[in-house]
Structures are given as C-alpha cells and as structure tokens.
Design a protein around this motif. Structure first.
Motif, PDB file in Angstrom:
ATOM      1  N   GLY A  19      46.617   0.490  47.871  1.00 16.39           N
ATOM      2  CA  GLY A  19      47.945   0.081  48.317  1.00 16.39           C
ATOM      3  C   GLY A  19      49.013   0.796  47.516  1.00 16.39           C
ATOM      4  O   GLY A  19      48.898   0.943  46.298  1.00 16.39           O
ATOM      5  N   MET A  20      50.045   1.283  48.194  1.00 15.40           N
ATOM      6  CA  MET A  20      51.143   1.971  47.504  1.00 15.40           C
ATOM      7  C   MET A  20      52.465   1.587  48.149  1.00 15.40           C
ATOM      8  O   MET A  20      52.658   1.769  49.356  1.00 15.40           O
ATOM      9  CB  MET A  20      50.951   3.495  47.569  1.00 15.40           C
ATOM     10  CG  MET A  20      49.858   4.001  46.653  1.00 15.40           C
ATOM     11  SD  MET A  20      49.718   5.785  46.747  1.00 15.40           S
ATOM     12  CE  MET A  20      48.785   5.979  48.259  1.00 15.40           C
ATOM     13  N   HIS A  21      53.369   1.100  47.286  1.00 16.53           N
ATOM     14  CA  HIS A  21      54.675   0.647  47.734  1.00 16.53           C
ATOM     15  C   HIS A  21      55.421   1.785  48.440  1.00 16.53           C
ATOM     16  O   HIS A  21      55.536   2.892  47.904  1.00 16.53           O
ATOM     17  CB  HIS A  21      55.448   0.183  46.488  1.00 16.53           C
ATOM     18  CG  HIS A  21      56.610  -0.702  46.793  1.00 16.53           C
ATOM     19  ND1 HIS A  21      56.590  -1.651  47.791  1.00 16.53           N
ATOM     20  CD2 HIS A  21      57.841  -0.791  46.221  1.00 16.53           C
ATOM     21  CE1 HIS A  21      57.750  -2.285  47.821  1.00 16.53           C
ATOM     22  NE2 HIS A  21      58.527  -1.777  46.883  1.00 16.53           N
ATOM     23  N   TYR A  22      55.898   1.507  49.634  1.00 18.66           N
ATOM     24  CA  TYR A  22      56.656   2.462  50.443  1.00 18.66           C
ATOM     25  C   TYR A  22      55.880   3.731  50.808  1.00 18.66           C
ATOM     26  O   TYR A  22      56.472   4.747  51.189  1.00 18.66           O
ATOM     27  CB  TYR A  22      58.018   2.811  49.808  1.00 18.66           C
ATOM     28  CG  TYR A  22      59.060   1.792  50.212  1.00 18.66           C
ATOM     29  CD1 TYR A  22      59.765   1.938  51.404  1.00 18.66           C
ATOM     30  CD2 TYR A  22      59.257   0.650  49.454  1.00 18.66           C
ATOM     31  CE1 TYR A  22      60.654   0.972  51.812  1.00 18.66           C
ATOM     32  CE2 TYR A  22      60.157  -0.327  49.855  1.00 18.66           C
ATOM     33  CZ  TYR A  22      60.855  -0.156  51.037  1.00 18.66           C
ATOM     34  OH  TYR A  22      61.739  -1.117  51.451  1.00 18.66           O
ATOM     35  N   VAL A  23      54.549   3.705  50.651  1.00 19.23           N
ATOM     36  CA  VAL A  23      53.705   4.817  51.085  1.00 19.23           C
ATOM     37  C   VAL A  23      52.639   4.279  52.047  1.00 19.23           C
ATOM     38  O   VAL A  23      52.319   4.905  53.057  1.00 19.23           O
ATOM     39  CB  VAL A  23      52.998   5.494  49.883  1.00 19.23           C
ATOM     40  CG1 VAL A  23      52.174   6.695  50.350  1.00 19.23           C
ATOM     41  CG2 VAL A  23      54.000   5.906  48.801  1.00 19.23           C
ATOM     42  N   PRO A 272      62.851   3.041  48.337  1.00 19.26           N
ATOM     43  CA  PRO A 272      63.351   3.624  49.602  1.00 19.26           C
ATOM     44  C   PRO A 272      64.087   4.941  49.370  1.00 19.26           C
ATOM     45  O   PRO A 272      63.876   5.907  50.108  1.00 19.26           O
ATOM     46  CB  PRO A 272      64.291   2.535  50.144  1.00 19.26           C
ATOM     47  CG  PRO A 272      63.817   1.268  49.509  1.00 19.26           C
ATOM     48  CD  PRO A 272      63.299   1.645  48.150  1.00 19.26           C
ATOM     49  N   GLY A 273      64.928   5.003  48.344  1.00 22.08           N
ATOM     50  CA  GLY A 273      65.680   6.230  48.057  1.00 22.08           C
ATOM     51  C   GLY A 273      64.754   7.396  47.761  1.00 22.08           C
ATOM     52  O   GLY A 273      65.003   8.534  48.172  1.00 22.08           O
ATOM     53  N   ILE A 274      63.683   7.127  47.037  1.00 24.73           N
ATOM     54  CA  ILE A 274      62.751   8.196  46.666  1.00 24.73           C
ATOM     55  C   ILE A 274      61.853   8.555  47.847  1.00 24.73           C
ATOM     56  O   ILE A 274      61.803   9.710  48.289  1.00 24.73           O
ATOM     57  CB  ILE A 274      61.898   7.747  45.455  1.00 24.73           C
ATOM     58  CG1 ILE A 274      62.800   7.601  44.229  1.00 24.73           C
ATOM     59  CG2 ILE A 274      60.749   8.723  45.196  1.00 24.73           C
ATOM     60  CD1 ILE A 274      62.260   6.703  43.165  1.00 24.73           C
ATOM     61  N   MET A 275      61.141   7.558  48.357  1.00 20.67           N
ATOM     62  CA  MET A 275      60.102   7.831  49.355  1.00 20.67           C
ATOM     63  C   MET A 275      60.668   8.210  50.726  1.00 20.67           C
ATOM     64  O   MET A 275      60.090   9.034  51.432  1.00 20.67           O
ATOM     65  CB  MET A 275      59.177   6.605  49.503  1.00 20.67           C
ATOM     66  CG  MET A 275      58.419   6.264  48.246  1.00 20.67           C
ATOM     67  SD  MET A 275      57.302   7.618  47.769  1.00 20.67           S
ATOM     68  CE  MET A 275      56.680   7.007  46.203  1.00 20.67           C
TER      69      MET A 275
END
Ligand SMILES: Cc1cc2nc3c(=O)[nH]c(=O)nc-3n(C[C@H](O)[C@H](O)[C@H](O)COP(=O)(O)O)c2cc1C
Length: 325
Positions: A19-23, A272-275
């Motif tokens: 599991g990966m946040h925003y991925v 969100p800004g990064i991914m």
C-alpha cells in the motif's frame, strides 16, 4: 513459482505491491494483479469509506484477479473511521487486507469473520510474532532499507529476514530494498516466501503519479534518502528534497523539544502536491534506498516478468553452476 504466499493469496508470482499513499489507486493495483502479482489499493488515500467502496469497484472492473486493500494504523492528525472502512472492504468482496502501523487486533475478528486473509506489515521480529499470535495469516517484514516507516530498531533485511525465519511459523514476505530477480532469490534464500515492493512499483508505466516522481526515483541513488521524525518515534525514510532539508534544519534546531506541529507543513497533506502535481519540493515523501537500483520505468507486466525470468535464471544457472563445483 509456487510458495506459501502464492498459495495463500491465489496468485501466480510471489510479488506484492505494498500500500502506498496517493500511489496505490486502482490503476496500479489492477496492473500488478493482472501481471500475476498481488496489487493493493491504499485504503486511507480514499478520503471517505464511500470513496474507498468506489475505488474497490473500479479495481474490480479492471481485473478479475485477486487484489487487496491496505489499512494503515499510523498516528494520524484526525483518526479515520476504521470500522466503516472495514465495512467498505467487506461489502466490496475484497478477500485480502494488508494492515500496517499499530496492532490490528481490534479489527481482526471482523476481517476474519468475512473470510479475509490478513497480512500485517511489521518492522521487527517481536511485532511479527505478535501478529502471528493474534491470528494474522502472514506478515510482510519491512527492513531498515524500506521506504516509508522502518520503525525504530534499524535492523536491515540481511539480519531481519533470517531472524524472522527462525521464529515465525506463518509465511512472510521480504519488504524493503526489493527491486529485481536478485532481490527475490536472496529473499527466498533468507527464508521469505516472496517479496513486497513499494518504491520499485512507483517507477512503472501504470503508477498513476506525476512523471516527475518517477523521474526523481530513477535519478536518485542509494545515498539520497534521509530519515526524519526520529525523535518523535515516527521515523520515516524519505527522498531528499527542499522540504526534507527544511525538516532536518528544524529538527536540528529544536532538538529534543521538537513536536509534530513544528514540521506539520512539510509532512502533512503534502502527497497530492507531490504525486499528482509533481511539485517535487512540496514536502517529505516516502522513498526507499532501493531507488539506487531503479533505472527504468517499465510496465508492471514487463517488471514482474523480468523479475521472475531473472530469478529463475539465477537459480538454475548461477547457483546451480556454483554449487556443482
Ligand atoms: C510513497 C510511499 C508511500 C507509502 N505509503 C504507505 C502507506 O500508506 N501505508 C503503508 O502501510 N505503507 C506505505 N508505504 C510502504 C510500502 O508499502 C512498502 O512497505 C515499502 O515501500 C517497502 O520498501 P521499498 O520502498 O524499499 O520497496 C509507502 C511507501 C512509499 C514509497
């Protein structure tokens, strides 16, 4: 390849996408599952249980193979409604859950009653044994190398995995630093039944993140990650960037008096800004030392097929040749 993990989860290859946040959206999870691994949708990236139900349905539309959902119990600024997330998982017909962070015991009975197999991610032998004792079906043993939260013991996988093998009865996968066929063969040799990969799966064609993130991983070496939040006992391995430089500076100046509020802007709500937007200096984001082994951006199928071919060749050619002399 058949291992206790492929048997447990009904998958073709012993390769899990953590599991990966925003991925970990449906696009990536379904691509991994369609390629014969186990894809995992990240539960808490969906802001509400209703949105998670929709993401599960979307993933089911994209694959008829098994996939899982990650539920992370980390210190959050506001505690999410876990029972409702679990209801969305059960009603969505998901049969595999990856838990992580704190002890999943309060939620285990509900998951098991629904026939769900639980793999708990742990960073130590003692937490792995705890997971086994409360009825988890498998563990993902996350070494010091890993992207994300490596815990506070700092034991790398060359020690942690054989130690886990010495103690555990349930199957486990090696997590942290896994990238290729060499990783898989080494993990099997150390006693694991498969591998779990995070960072490697971000640099794939299907990972639904901004190209800047994939390029940053390919450009990074094994020297480019840092540990932050150590003094808060919430250590995270992240890729060095301007946001991380700011965190490290604040950590240095505050010393033992550091609180989460001091670094909140660099570590909370920055994904969100990064991914999605590809703003690579927006704040701290998890990344493993394994970035040093990642040199391309293949599809999940090409990546998984390559890992399996490389592993088979290593076993049947190099290892057989070496052992026959
Ligand atoms: C960007 C990123 C986000 C992550 N988010 C989560 C998460 O929300 N929950 C979780 O249990 N693990 C999370 N992880 C950890 C991965 O599931 C996996 O355990 C880890 O990446 C393995 O180490 P590796 O990156 O060396 O493969 C994350 C990792 C990365 C790189």
């Amino acid at each position: 390849m058949k291992t206790a993990i492929t048997e447990l989860f009904g998958i073709q290859h012993p390769i899990i996408q953590g599991g990966m946040h925003y991925v970990g959206f449906a696009q990536l999870a379904s691509a991994v599952s369609n390629a014969g691994g186990l894809g995992i949708v990240t539960g808490l990236t969906q802001r509400t249980p209703e949105l998670l139900a929709k993401e599960i349905a979307r993933c089911r539309d994209m694959t008829d193979r098994p996939f899982g959902v990650n539920l992370t119990f980390l210190p959050a600024f506001v505690a999410p409604p876990y029972p409702e997330y679990i209801r969305a998982i059960i009603e969505g017909g998901v049969k595999i859950v990856e838990t992580a962070g704190r002890n999943p015991q309060p939620y285990l009975a509900a998951l098991k009653a629904a026939g769900i197999k639980v793999i708990h991610k742990c960073t130590s032998v003692r937490h792995s044994l705890k997971a086994e004792s409360i009825g988890c079906d498998a563990v993902s043993v996350d070494g010091f190398e890993c992207g994300g939260h490596p815990g506070e013991d700092d034991v790398p996988n060359f020690i942690l995995l054989p130690r886990a093998a010495e103690e555990l009865k349930i199957p486990f996968v090696a997590s942290g630093g896994m990238a290729d066929g060499r990783s898989l063969v080494a993990a099997l040799a150390l006693g694991a039944d498969g591998i779990n990969m995070g960072t490697r799966f971000i640099a794939t064609a299907e990972a639904p993140v901004h190209d800047n993130v994939k390029k940053a991983i390919v450009a990074a070496s094994e020297l480019d990650t840092r540990l932050i939040m150590r003094s808060l006992r919430n250590t995270e391995r992240v890729l060095m960037n301007d946001g991380v430089r700011r965190v490290l500076e604040i950590e240095r100046s505050k010393g033992a008096s550091l609180t989460i509020d001091d670094i909140h802007d660099q570590v909370a709500g920055v994904y969100p800004g990064i991914m999605i937007e590809g703003d690579m200096d927006a704040g701290a984001w998890s990344c493993g030392m394994v970035a040093g082994l990642i040199h391309d951006i293949p599809s999940c199928k090409v990546l998984i097929d390559r890992i399996m071919t490389e592993a088979e060749q290593l076993i049947h050619r190099r290892l057989v040749r070496l052992s026959s002399h």
